[in-house]
Design a protein around this motif. Sequence first.
Motif, PDB file in Angstrom:
ATOM      1  N   HIS A   1      -2.731   3.867  -3.069  1.00 52.47           N
ATOM      2  CA  HIS A   1      -2.501   2.790  -4.032  1.00 52.47           C
ATOM      3  C   HIS A   1      -2.407   1.483  -3.266  1.00 52.47           C
ATOM      4  O   HIS A   1      -1.852   1.429  -2.164  1.00 52.47           O
ATOM      5  N   SER A   2      -2.943   0.407  -3.842  1.00 51.78           N
ATOM      6  CA  SER A   2      -2.932  -0.887  -3.172  1.00 51.78           C
ATOM      7  C   SER A   2      -2.814  -1.981  -4.224  1.00 51.78           C
ATOM      8  O   SER A   2      -3.477  -1.920  -5.269  1.00 51.78           O
ATOM      9  N   GLN A   3      -1.952  -2.984  -3.977  1.00 53.97           N
ATOM     10  CA  GLN A   3      -1.802  -4.073  -4.937  1.00 53.97           C
ATOM     11  C   GLN A   3      -1.216  -5.301  -4.258  1.00 53.97           C
ATOM     12  O   GLN A   3      -0.582  -5.218  -3.205  1.00 53.97           O
ATOM     13  N   SER A   4      -1.430  -6.456  -4.892  1.00 53.53           N
ATOM     14  CA  SER A   4      -0.825  -7.701  -4.436  1.00 53.53           C
ATOM     15  C   SER A   4       0.640  -7.741  -4.846  1.00 53.53           C
ATOM     16  O   SER A   4       1.014  -7.281  -5.932  1.00 53.53           O
TER      17      SER A   4
ATOM     18  N   SER B   1       0.848  -1.191   0.000  1.00 54.82           N
ATOM     19  CA  SER B   1       0.000   0.000   0.000  1.00 54.82           C
ATOM     20  C   SER B   1       0.883   1.240   0.000  1.00 54.82           C
ATOM     21  O   SER B   1       1.961   1.248   0.604  1.00 54.82           O
ATOM     22  N   LEU B   2       0.422   2.281  -0.659  1.00 57.10           N
ATOM     23  CA  LEU B   2       1.059   3.604  -0.589  1.00 57.10           C
ATOM     24  C   LEU B   2       0.102   4.505   0.176  1.00 57.10           C
ATOM     25  O   LEU B   2      -1.056   4.677  -0.213  1.00 57.10           O
ATOM     26  N   VAL B   3       0.582   5.074   1.293  1.00 55.66           N
ATOM     27  CA  VAL B   3      -0.279   5.775   2.244  1.00 55.66           C
ATOM     28  C   VAL B   3       0.250   7.179   2.487  1.00 55.66           C
ATOM     29  O   VAL B   3       1.474   7.377   2.619  1.00 55.66           O
ATOM     30  N   ASP B   4      -0.642   8.173   2.554  1.00 57.86           N
ATOM     31  CA  ASP B   4      -0.190   9.521   2.879  1.00 57.86           C
ATOM     32  C   ASP B   4      -0.128   9.703   4.397  1.00 57.86           C
ATOM     33  O   ASP B   4      -0.475   8.798   5.161  1.00 57.86           O
TER      34      ASP B   4
END
Length: 518
Positions: A478-481, A468-471
């Motif tokens: 953004h979220s991905q396997s 995950s990319l988190v602020d």
Amino acid sequence: MQYILRSLLFVLFAGPMQAQVLSQTQLEKNNVRADILNNGAFFYNASGQHGGYQVPKSGEVSTIFYGGFWIGAQDPYSNLHVSICKETASSFSHGPIASGASYNSLAYDALYHESIWKVSKAEITQHQLHWQDASYVMPISIEEWPGNGEVSLGVAAQLAPYIDLNANGIYEPQLGDYPDIRGDEACYVIYNDATHLLDENKLGIEVHAMFYQFTTGNYLNNTTFLNLRVFNRSSVNYHNYRQALFLDFDIGFYADDYIGCAPEQRLLYGYNADDYDEVDAGWYGYGANPPSQGVMCMSHPLENASYFPNWNFTNADTATWLLMNSQWADSSNWIDPLSNQATNFVYNGNPNDSTQWSAETSQQAAHDGRGFLTIHENNFAKNTSICTDYAFIYNKSGTRLHNVQELINTASSLQELYNYSSIFPCTSENLGLIAPAELSLDVNVFPNPARNTVNVKVEIEAAFEHLSLVDLQGNVLHSQSTAGLTNLQLELSELMAGSYFVVLEGKNGTATKLLVIE
């Protein structure tokens, strides 16, 4: 008390056995220079005898003159036990608790005469990559990290946190083990109050303080963090545990400051009483629009917060305990004048709002702004520890009252970040348990800072399953396997400049890396 460094051979006798040698180092990985000492004090420059928390670090002006710990609890018979560090004396001595005869031994002195260890994330990363290389020269900061205590001296077997690659409970940097720190650079300090046990009021505790900083492009660049772990090495099961940070805020010139608190944000802060901070009596000032400086407790709600009256107490232990229980030294309750009711928070209103109770709206005379905040836990049993996380935050983006509001906003954002991110794990735990290691060093994020794209490399195949990319507000952008992947690239062109977190999750834990986008 006049403080002089070890190099000047000044010795403070901290108790009946141990001679206290005062040592000092600086943490200055970001825009802050923070002086750290080994006697329970912090943010005091002992060599220059001036404020030891400078923002910006390139200047000569500071926001904090001095800080210290207050710790108190009651035994099963409700007897009071208090250990405090204040401007003229300290209940704490350098180093971990040992057997009584060991404190004056050459062996103890060789290992713990300073009891401050500083190491950077860059040194750790270099060690991870090259410890097996024949040409590698291990830094002293990694070689001498106090992962294990010297048990022959009566010291606990496990001291500072480290990554134990072969899980044998022994810190072996020559076999690839390394310090487990937070931030881009950290100072680790150990002190104890056991040499004061002829004073029956003391607790028999060992204090581990990790001060650390991140290098970023946002407000974290003006922030210093503190992870505080207090170990009950005594044979007593305490209750009604209270722990306070005392801070002497000097926002530039020392005599024109106010104190306030924001209970919802778990924040104590200092700010200038007028719009111009002058140079006076040899003190450097911030000039127009002086900043606001605060400290917040991220791990615990506040028990109380207040300005500090003075040190003119007949019995400092009792008076300090009363303050940590929301009473003045004469045992009277703190009173909110708006409600005429007892309160745990003095000057708890926003000074930007004229209807709220603050030093500003009360037209309090400007003064040397000293204050403290307290947290509470019901029990502190023997062979357990209590963990607390603090952040020292700063704002100078507008007028002095605007800076107070922005400081409150920063505290709210930082609390959300703390609640979300695994980069700040802090729970009270049994002494014999080793918390799961934070796995951030198993991930390489580059380039960092980045612009349009960033690469994420996982050093252990299949270690993580999701990214995950988190602020900084905790929003997932953004979220991905990541199952089966060891290298991937993220597109950043649509994101604004600032700081973010790359969070990878797997069966064995979570890794969090700070990412700066330019």
